[in-house]
Design a protein around this motif. Structure first.
Motif, mmCIF file in Angstrom:
data_model
loop_
_atom_site.group_PDB
_atom_site.id
_atom_site.type_symbol
_atom_site.label_atom_id
_atom_site.label_comp_id
_atom_site.label_asym_id
_atom_site.label_seq_id
_atom_site.Cartn_x
_atom_site.Cartn_y
_atom_site.Cartn_z
ATOM 1 N N UNK A 233 0.848 -1.191 0.000
ATOM 2 C CA UNK A 233 0.000 0.000 0.000
ATOM 3 C C UNK A 233 0.884 1.240 0.000
ATOM 4 N N UNK A 234 0.319 2.331 -0.528
ATOM 5 C CA UNK A 234 1.053 3.593 -0.617
ATOM 6 C C UNK A 234 0.119 4.735 -0.224
ATOM 7 N N UNK A 235 0.288 5.278 0.964
ATOM 8 C CA UNK A 235 -0.498 6.465 1.314
ATOM 9 C C UNK A 235 -0.248 7.579 0.314
ATOM 10 N N UNK A 236 -1.233 8.432 0.112
ATOM 11 C CA UNK A 236 -1.129 9.460 -0.923
ATOM 12 C C UNK A 236 0.097 10.337 -0.740
ATOM 13 N N UNK A 237 0.473 10.630 0.487
ATOM 14 C CA UNK A 237 1.615 11.494 0.720
ATOM 15 C C UNK A 237 2.914 10.877 0.246
ATOM 16 N N UNK A 238 2.918 9.542 0.024
ATOM 17 C CA UNK A 238 4.118 8.865 -0.458
ATOM 18 C C UNK A 238 4.132 8.703 -1.963
ATOM 19 N N UNK A 239 3.087 9.184 -2.649
ATOM 20 C CA UNK A 239 3.010 9.009 -4.097
ATOM 21 C C UNK A 239 3.389 10.306 -4.793
ATOM 22 N N UNK A 240 2.505 11.287 -4.801
ATOM 23 C CA UNK A 240 2.796 12.580 -5.408
ATOM 24 C C UNK A 240 2.178 13.666 -4.542
ATOM 25 N N UNK A 241 2.984 14.627 -4.198
ATOM 26 C CA UNK A 241 2.537 15.641 -3.245
ATOM 27 C C UNK A 241 1.372 16.463 -3.757
ATOM 28 N N UNK A 245 -4.511 14.085 -0.678
ATOM 29 C CA UNK A 245 -3.854 13.344 0.391
ATOM 30 C C UNK A 245 -4.794 12.381 1.105
ATOM 31 N N UNK A 246 -6.065 12.326 0.735
ATOM 32 C CA UNK A 246 -6.980 11.395 1.379
ATOM 33 C C UNK A 246 -7.152 10.105 0.587
ATOM 34 N N UNK A 247 -6.489 10.001 -0.568
ATOM 35 C CA UNK A 247 -6.634 8.824 -1.433
ATOM 36 C C UNK A 247 -5.380 7.972 -1.349
ATOM 37 N N UNK A 248 -5.515 6.754 -0.846
ATOM 38 C CA UNK A 248 -4.391 5.830 -0.766
ATOM 39 C C UNK A 248 -4.407 4.850 -1.926
ATOM 40 N N UNK A 249 -3.240 4.291 -2.229
ATOM 41 C CA UNK A 249 -3.100 3.347 -3.338
ATOM 42 C C UNK A 249 -2.779 1.952 -2.820
ATOM 43 N N UNK A 250 -3.364 0.968 -3.461
ATOM 44 C CA UNK A 250 -3.198 -0.417 -3.059
ATOM 45 C C UNK A 250 -2.861 -1.226 -4.303
ATOM 46 N N UNK A 251 -1.652 -1.773 -4.337
ATOM 47 C CA UNK A 251 -1.282 -2.648 -5.446
ATOM 48 C C UNK A 251 -1.981 -3.990 -5.259
ATOM 49 N N UNK A 252 -2.637 -4.457 -6.288
ATOM 50 C CA UNK A 252 -3.369 -5.717 -6.176
ATOM 51 C C UNK A 252 -2.449 -6.820 -5.641
ATOM 52 N N UNK A 253 -2.944 -7.635 -4.720
ATOM 53 C CA UNK A 253 -2.094 -8.652 -4.092
ATOM 54 C C UNK A 253 -1.524 -9.641 -5.102
ATOM 55 N N UNK A 279 -3.829 5.116 8.447
ATOM 56 C CA UNK A 279 -3.021 6.269 8.065
ATOM 57 C C UNK A 279 -3.867 7.445 7.571
ATOM 58 N N UNK A 280 -5.175 7.362 7.832
ATOM 59 C CA UNK A 280 -6.045 8.484 7.564
ATOM 60 C C UNK A 280 -6.558 8.604 6.150
ATOM 61 N N UNK A 281 -6.403 7.564 5.341
ATOM 62 C CA UNK A 281 -6.905 7.620 3.972
ATOM 63 C C UNK A 281 -8.419 7.388 3.962
ATOM 64 N N UNK A 282 -9.141 8.154 3.172
ATOM 65 C CA UNK A 282 -10.607 8.041 3.131
ATOM 66 C C UNK A 282 -11.112 7.421 1.836
ATOM 67 N N UNK A 283 -10.229 7.191 0.885
ATOM 68 C CA UNK A 283 -10.592 6.537 -0.371
ATOM 69 C C UNK A 283 -9.400 5.716 -0.841
ATOM 70 N N UNK A 284 -9.674 4.751 -1.712
ATOM 71 C CA UNK A 284 -8.638 3.808 -2.134
ATOM 72 C C UNK A 284 -8.686 3.633 -3.643
ATOM 73 N N UNK A 285 -7.506 3.602 -4.262
ATOM 74 C CA UNK A 285 -7.358 3.207 -5.656
ATOM 75 C C UNK A 285 -6.608 1.881 -5.669
ATOM 76 N N UNK A 286 -7.195 0.880 -6.284
ATOM 77 C CA UNK A 286 -6.588 -0.448 -6.381
ATOM 78 C C UNK A 286 -6.244 -0.710 -7.841
#
Length: 318
Positions: A233-241, A245-253, A279-286
Motif C-alpha cells: 500500500x502507498x499512502x497518498x503522501x508517499x506518491x505525489x505531493x 492526500x486522502x486517497x491511498x493506493x493499493x497494489x493488487x495482491x 493512516x487516515x486515507x478516506x478513499x482507495x485506488x486499487x
C-alpha cells in the motif's frame, strides 16, 4: 505515404530531454482529454522516468511535430525495456487533431525498431477498452490481446471486515522481516506469470527497505514461514505531493501459484485497506495487472468499482 515529391505534414525526430518535457506533458494531457484513458500527467511524473532501470530517453522515444513548428508535439512513440525482461513496453500516441494521417503508423514503425535495438523479443502495449480506434489499429499491425489492466476505486468504509486467514497462514510487515532477497523472491514468484508485471532485482527495489515504505509492505507466510504472498500500500503522501492526500493506493495482491485461492486475495486486500485506514486515507485506488476476472469480481464484492479498463496487447518484434 505522401505522394512522390510531396513533403509529409509532420516531422519525426528524437526526443530531447533538455527541452521537450513541457511540450510532451501538453500532448499527453490533450490526448487524455479526448480518450479519457487516465494517462494525464505532470512534468515531475515524466521526469521520474529518467531514473527507471534501462531507461535512455534520448534513444527510447520519438516525437512528431507539425512542419515548421518544432516546439509543439503532435505525437510520440516510446519503447522501454527493463534489463530483467525480454518484453519491451511501448506506447504510441497522436494528438486528436492529427489522427488518420499516417502519423501513428510511422511512430509505431520507429518504436518497433527501437524495441529490436533493445534486444526485445516481444512488445506490449495497453489500449483503453472504450477507445474505438485503438483496437483495430493494433489488430491491423499484428497485435493480439494478452491480458488487461483494471483500476478500481472505493470509499473507505467505516468498518472493515477482518481478514480471514486459513490455518497456518500469518501476515507480517516487511519492516519486521527486513529480508530483501526474500522480498525479491516472493515478488517474482507471485507476479512473474502475470502479464504486465516484470521480474525485479534487489537493486530495483533497494528503496523499499526504507522504514516508512517497509511498514507498508504486507507479506503472507505459510505454516513453514515461507513467504507466499504480498500486498503493498502507498499512502497518498508517499506518491505525489500534488495529489489528494486522502486517497491511498493499493497494489493488487500477489500470491505464489501453489497457494492461490480467492480467500487469500480477498484477505490481503482487506489487510491493505485497514493499513490505509490507519493512516487516515478516506478513499482507495486499487490497481490490478493480469488478474483473473473472478479475482476482480471479488474486489468488487468488497465495494470497489471499475474506473479504468485497458486491454493488453502483445506481438513479436520480428
Amino acid at each position: 505515404m505522401p505522394a512522390e515529391g510531396v513533403a509529409p505534414p509532420f516531422l519525426v525526430r528524437r526526443f530531447d530531454p533538455t527541452h521537450d518535457f513541457p511540450a510532451l506533458v501538453c500532448l499527453i494531457n490533450a490526448i487524455d482529454a479526448v480518450d479519457h484513458s487516465g494517462e494525464a500527467t505532470t512534468e515531475d511524473q515524466q521526469r521520474e522516468q529518467l531514473a527507471w532501470p534501462g531507461r535512455d530517453l534520448l534513444r527510447d522515444r520519438w516525437v512528431a511535430t507539425a512542419a515548421q513548428q518544432d516546439d509543439q508535439l503532435i505525437g510520440y512513440g516510446d519503447s522501454w525495456k527493463m534489463p530483467t525482461t525480454p518484453t519491451a513496453d511501448i506506447y504510441v500516441g497522436v494528438h486528436p487533431d492529427w489522427r488518420r494521417r499516417g502519423l501513428g503508423r510511422e511512430l509505431l514503425r520507429r518504436t518497433l525498431v527501437r524495441a529490436s535495438e533493445q534486444a526485445a523479443t516481444h512488445v506490449a502495449v495497453y489500449a483503453d477498452a472504450t477507445n474505438p480506434a485503438a483496437h483495430p489499429f493494433l489488430h491491423n499491425h499484428g497485435f493480439q490481446v494478452a491480458g488487461a489492466f483494471v483500476e478500481l476505486h472505493a470509499s473507505m468504509p467505516y468498518a472493515i471486515e477482518a481478514p480471514h486467514w486459513p490455518p497456518g497462514y500469518t501476515l507480517r510487515r516487511f519492516s519486521q522481516i527486513a529480508n530483501l532477497p526474500g522480498l525479491v523472491d516472493v515478488l517474482n514468484r507471485s507476479y512473474g506469470d502475470r502479464f504486465g508485471h516484470k521480474l525485479t532485482t534487489e537493486t530495483d527495489i533497494q528503496g523499499w527497505s526504507e522504514p516508512e515504505t517497509a511498514a507498508n509492505i504486507l507479506l503472507l507466510a505459510d505454516a513453514d514461514e515461507a513467504l507466499v504472498g504480498i500486498c503493498r500500500v502507498r499512502p497518498a503522501s508517499n506518491v505525489h505531493a500534488n495529489q489528494d492526500h486522502s486517497i491511498g493506493y493499493l497494489d493488487a495482491p500477489g500470491v505464489v501459484p501453489t497457494h492461490r485461492q480467492s480467500s487469500l486475495y480477498r484477505s490481503l486486500v482487506l489487510a491493505g485497506m485497514e493499513r490505509l485506514r490507519q493512516q487516515g486515507q478516506t478513499a482507495i485506488v486499487l490497481e490490478s495487472w493480469g488478474d483473473e476476472e473472478r479475482t476482480i469480481a471479488g474486489y468488487c464484492e468488497l465495494g470497489f468499482t471499475r474506473q479504468r479498463h485497458s486491454l493488453a496487447y502483445r506481438r513479436s518484434v520480428v
